[in-house]
Design a protein around this motif. Sequence first.
Motif, PDB file in Angstrom:
ATOM      1  N   GLN A 116       1.129  -1.461  -0.040  1.00 43.63           N
ATOM      2  CA  GLN A 116      -0.273  -0.387   0.183  1.00 43.63           C
ATOM      3  C   GLN A 116       0.469   1.046  -0.120  1.00 43.63           C
ATOM      4  N   LEU A 117       0.769   2.202  -1.185  1.00 42.21           N
ATOM      5  CA  LEU A 117       1.233   2.963  -1.800  1.00 42.21           C
ATOM      6  C   LEU A 117       0.491   4.161  -0.489  1.00 42.21           C
TER       7      LEU A 117
ATOM      8  N   MET B  82       4.900  -7.325  -9.376  1.00 40.74           N
ATOM      9  CA  MET B  82       4.427  -6.766 -10.080  1.00 40.74           C
ATOM     10  C   MET B  82       3.987  -7.029 -10.826  1.00 40.74           C
ATOM     11  N   THR B  83       4.978  -8.520 -10.921  1.00 38.58           N
ATOM     12  CA  THR B  83       4.790  -9.670 -12.659  1.00 38.58           C
ATOM     13  C   THR B  83       3.248 -10.315 -12.171  1.00 38.58           C
ATOM     14  N   GLN B  84       2.940 -10.410 -11.364  1.00 36.31           N
ATOM     15  CA  GLN B  84       2.023 -11.000 -11.544  1.00 36.31           C
ATOM     16  C   GLN B  84       0.333  -9.910 -11.363  1.00 36.31           C
ATOM     17  N   ALA B  85       1.132  -8.930 -11.384  1.00 40.56           N
ATOM     18  CA  ALA B  85      -0.413  -7.954 -12.167  1.00 40.56           C
ATOM     19  C   ALA B  85      -0.894  -8.053 -12.446  1.00 40.56           C
ATOM     20  N   SER B  86      -2.369  -8.171 -12.782  1.00 42.08           N
ATOM     21  CA  SER B  86      -3.508  -8.884 -13.922  1.00 42.08           C
ATOM     22  C   SER B  86      -3.793  -7.730 -14.785  1.00 42.08           C
ATOM     23  N   GLY B  87      -3.355  -6.242 -14.787  1.00 45.54           N
ATOM     24  CA  GLY B  87      -3.613  -5.467 -15.829  1.00 45.54           C
ATOM     25  C   GLY B  87      -5.280  -4.488 -15.659  1.00 45.54           C
TER      26      GLY B  87
ATOM     27  N   ALA C 265       1.685   6.969 -17.485  1.00 41.42           N
ATOM     28  CA  ALA C 265       3.224   7.830 -17.597  1.00 41.42           C
ATOM     29  C   ALA C 265       4.349   7.225 -16.424  1.00 41.42           C
ATOM     30  N   THR C 266       5.548   7.264 -17.448  1.00 43.69           N
ATOM     31  CA  THR C 266       6.630   6.398 -17.007  1.00 43.69           C
ATOM     32  C   THR C 266       6.912   6.634 -15.270  1.00 43.69           C
ATOM     33  N   ALA C 267       7.493   8.110 -15.355  1.00 41.38           N
ATOM     34  CA  ALA C 267       7.957   9.021 -14.341  1.00 41.38           C
ATOM     35  C   ALA C 267       7.371  10.361 -14.442  1.00 41.38           C
TER      36      ALA C 267
ATOM     37  N   PRO D 170       4.761   3.517 -10.127  1.00 43.47           N
ATOM     38  CA  PRO D 170       5.301   2.121  -9.716  1.00 43.47           C
ATOM     39  C   PRO D 170       4.733   1.373  -9.954  1.00 43.47           C
ATOM     40  N   VAL D 171       3.399   1.460 -11.372  1.00 45.00           N
ATOM     41  CA  VAL D 171       2.809   0.900 -12.141  1.00 45.00           C
ATOM     42  C   VAL D 171       2.460   0.786 -13.422  1.00 45.00           C
TER      43      VAL D 171
END
Length: 732
Positions: free
Chosen positions: A52-53, A99-104, A298-300, A308-309
Amino acid sequence: MSMQLDVTYRKRSIVAALASVALFAVAPVSQARVTRIIVDATASIQNNTFQQLTGRAFGELDPTDPHNALITDIQIAPRNANGNVAYVASFVLRIPSDMTQASGVMWHDVPNRGGDVGFPADSFAANDMQLLSGWQGDNAGGTAVPANVTCLTPGCVTFKNHYVQTPVLTGVTGQVLGRIINRSGMGAQPLLVQGNPIPYFPKDWTDNSHDTLTIHTSETVNGNVTVGGVVANGDWKYCGGGTFAAPLPVTALPVQLCLRSGFDATKLYQLVYLAKDPYVLGVGNAAFRDVQSFFRYATADDAGTPNPVAGKVTTAIERGVSQSGNILRTWIFYGLNEDEQGRIVHEGAWPIIAGRRVPNDSRWAQPDGVLELYQMGAEGPQWWHSFPDQLRDLHPGGLLDRCNINNTCPKIVETNGGSEAYAVHLTVSWVGTDPKNDIPLPQNVRRYYLPSSTHGGGNGQMTEHPTQTASCPGNNYGNGTLLANPVPSTALVNRMRLALRDWVTNGTEPPPSVWPRMNGPKNQRALVPANKQAMGFPSGVPGIPDSIFQPENFVFPTLDYDWGPQFDEFNATGVPTNLPPPIRSVVKMMVPAVDSDGNELGGVPTVLRDAPLGTYLGWNITAGPGDFNYQGKPFHAGQVCDYVGGMVPFAITPADKQSGDPRPSLQVRYGNHAGYVAAVTAAANNAACQGYLNAGSQAASMGATCTTNLAPGVADDWAQLVNQAMLSDVLK
């Protein structure tokens, strides 16, 4: 700005607005956007499988960009060195630790009055992502902006609630209306809207000569007011507490009033006062758009802080409940599902128990309001499909007009229930202001109505001895005379969450829309005028007098207000100058028809309604002297409560029935406990087989007729409901 208020202006407002929106397609790429994010806190949650951020997004809006053209006062808002209008918005991200497991899939949840929004177990299990971000910029109560909000050091701001720091028009003044209801005694009383402070200070709290405090001795739900006089300005003061004789200074919200003679709970006190320093609230609407756009595209940020995503969000769904669902409808109407670069922001939208729009883009707006008398939120089109607004003589329009221009409309699921029909003006969105026909439902919208339910659903209790009482929400209404409505919304919400996710991610069609219609399938007429005879409501139901069905007591209607010549009545933007606003007309309200028990027809198949233990109502009755839970607050006694439902239990045996009660007892209906369980099982099967109830492997093991393989974390609601019936005390 000065405009002549006439039919021509009212009809032209949409033409001008849509012309400006048409420029979206050719607008140049702007440099205005979220320019910086700061993460103030990071925590592991969900057994360390998620992070959680919590942080802040710094953004700016180009006041010349057509995407921002509808923001009231943006042209006179303070600007930064880039010539843009700046804001700071809170955000919370809940994302998989890996985050490699993130569903999108990202669910963009709308905070309600600054509060948190939980993330369901099935969403965690699916490795979906959740974003919450601030939108309400009135800096009052739960949306107050924290100290040091512009500090650029991570961790320098303590997060409590969601907020947006919006620009303030320092030195600008105007009129604001506030009301004090059901208050008594010599002490100071606050100016509140739905329990939160009215967010505007008087121009000079030591001088009330510009202001008028009026006493109302009665009000009807359809806007008839009996005035009991005006309080002399020398007999009341602004105060920050204390009494008239010893007031405290006004240094913080809520602003309070002190009366020389004290307050009388049998009267309502209505203040129109000269306020100062309005917020440019519409900036908060754009902030919600742009924060999602940043995390999606955005990338950054400009300082090099990574998103972060970044690259992980393939589908975004915005979701809001009650006030938060209403603001979703507003944003879609304003074209805010397209960012300043012309990209779609959300593929899906889910307004839940939301039948109106939130006033969050006019000067002096009060977004906490709930459509009590003289509150905004029902102006302009409330319906999705373009449709005439004949009673109010506005140009035809609909909530999807702007996003249709540039093909940025989301797929929409809306879920509502009984209390929204009676208190939140829901049925106007189905049939318009001159109800003669059902408004067509666009192809990208699905509608589900939970019959005979209260706002947000009840506790789901199955018992022959219900005891939960009802408290009327709103501005200090008091209690209800009827028991609380237990019909739950949980199962329908669980099912529709999966249906919407599948629809936007892989195109799987949701179940067919179901809601009460004037001209429904097989010529069924389940939407009727709001009176006892048309509804078919049975006589003799204990605790329900015929007087409640009178127009002065029953159903909060949409009122056609005249807010003055500087207010755009189609878009609900601009500056209201008529306070209190005259009522031009009262919209004829339609409500669901009912069966012989008084339970609503035409909705989604629902277990408690289809195997009932009583009459379940989308409305309740405000208590008064002599009522079982009266607490000395009788101003609205005998009228419907503000968006809370009720219940009148069935008698257990024929001998228990009150004289005149036409409804069969539980014993006559079900025979015994096994008969009740069988009725619940049949109702659950019906709902599951039509696609409105999740039924999985546990349901299959219990003999359910229509089951499916449920994904991890998805609740088997069929099994839960049938087990609950088995364990209940009904006819044991």
